[in-house]
Enzyme design. Sequence first.
Site, PDB file in Angstrom:
ATOM      1  N   HIS A 130       0.854  -1.184   0.000  1.00  0.00           N
ATOM      2  CA  HIS A 130       0.000   0.000   0.000  1.00  0.00           C
ATOM      3  C   HIS A 130       0.895   1.240   0.000  1.00  0.00           C
ATOM      4  O   HIS A 130       2.121   1.150   0.144  1.00  0.00           O
ATOM      5  CB  HIS A 130      -0.943   0.010   1.199  1.00  0.00           C
ATOM      6  CG  HIS A 130      -2.186  -0.797   0.987  1.00  0.00           C
ATOM      7  ND1 HIS A 130      -3.118  -0.485   0.025  1.00  0.00           N
ATOM      8  CD2 HIS A 130      -2.644  -1.912   1.625  1.00  0.00           C
ATOM      9  CE1 HIS A 130      -4.115  -1.356   0.066  1.00  0.00           C
ATOM     10  NE2 HIS A 130      -3.845  -2.237   1.024  1.00  0.00           N
ATOM     11  N   ASP A 160       0.012   6.861  -3.651  1.00  0.00           N
ATOM     12  CA  ASP A 160      -1.145   6.526  -4.475  1.00  0.00           C
ATOM     13  C   ASP A 160      -1.466   7.590  -5.513  1.00  0.00           C
ATOM     14  O   ASP A 160      -1.646   7.287  -6.693  1.00  0.00           O
ATOM     15  CB  ASP A 160      -2.381   6.325  -3.592  1.00  0.00           C
ATOM     16  CG  ASP A 160      -2.403   4.958  -2.924  1.00  0.00           C
ATOM     17  OD1 ASP A 160      -1.530   4.130  -3.236  1.00  0.00           O
ATOM     18  OD2 ASP A 160      -3.286   4.718  -2.084  1.00  0.00           O
TER      19      ASP A 160
END
Length: 352
Positions: A130, A160
Amino acid sequence: MPGVLDGVTVIELAGIGPGPFCGMMLADHGARVIRVERPGNAGRFGEGGNRDILNRNRERIELDLKNPEAIAQIKELAKSADALIEGYRPGVLERLGIGPDVLLAINPKLVIGRMTGWGQEGPMAPLAGHDINYIALSGALHSYGRKGEKPTFATNAVGDFGGGGMMLAFGVVSAILHVRSGGIGQVVDCAMVDGAAILSAMTYTFLANGQWQDERGVNLLDSGAHFYDTYETKDGKWVSLGSIEPQFYALLLEKTGLDADADFAQQMDQSRWDELKGRMAEVMLTKTRDEWCTIMDGTDICFAPVLSLTEAPKHPHVAARGTFVEDAGIVQPAPAPRFSATPADPVKMAGW
């Protein structure tokens, strides 16, 4: 009015986070983005996904990619599309029968944007991860946080969205421009670990030139300096200061009443920063956030109040620019950046 990407068609194989953010960026500016969802997928944020800002401005179809007929439909769409974007682990697209070799044979001008954390190759390529992990491995996370405290991450912004979705949008548009100037289609390998690293280019520059200690919270731009930090105010709220340049620093001292204090005269003496930070904090606690705004707004101090998510859209400057818009009852960031001749259309959340 057509957006700047009018005439561009993108197939988006649905995912979460950085992939949809890339699709949103492209769709906001006029690209036709066809989002391919799993059948019956109601979305993560409400029926039909219509409460997910990242999924705005799209067309939507449902296909089961384990079904040969659905794969045939993807191939048919790819014949006339400019790009396809996906966020699967490496090898998944190939196992589905729509890997780059297959798609580029169908459409040699197709751009295939592949969004992953670790990239399409390398020892960690097949592993899960992540945002927090990608920015950690890039060296970026090490630089975020207070002196002597643990690293603090910036809510998915660096890995991200900045290093992932926005980098993919840049890569896809660049590759489409290459095709339209006579080049061939290709794969855009967008890895968030790479993106987080390149977002840290300035920090690596400082480090290479001996202007940055490889330690967080002790440098000019990482909360080490007393004139570049956030401070709590009398009412428990916060303000931000960024008074780097000497003329801006002089204004800061004037407005805080510290201009007569000789200790503050040596702005760049790092040996004094901790002490001066403590004294600046004491001064900032003497007034409320709004009182400091009254004193400092409209000056070149490089000052701004730290606004909450609900406060930010209501700030006079932000409101005047239309930085936030509302659709379907959802307040959300407006498309950015802005184009003078081909402005983005109003956002559309409904119709999902």
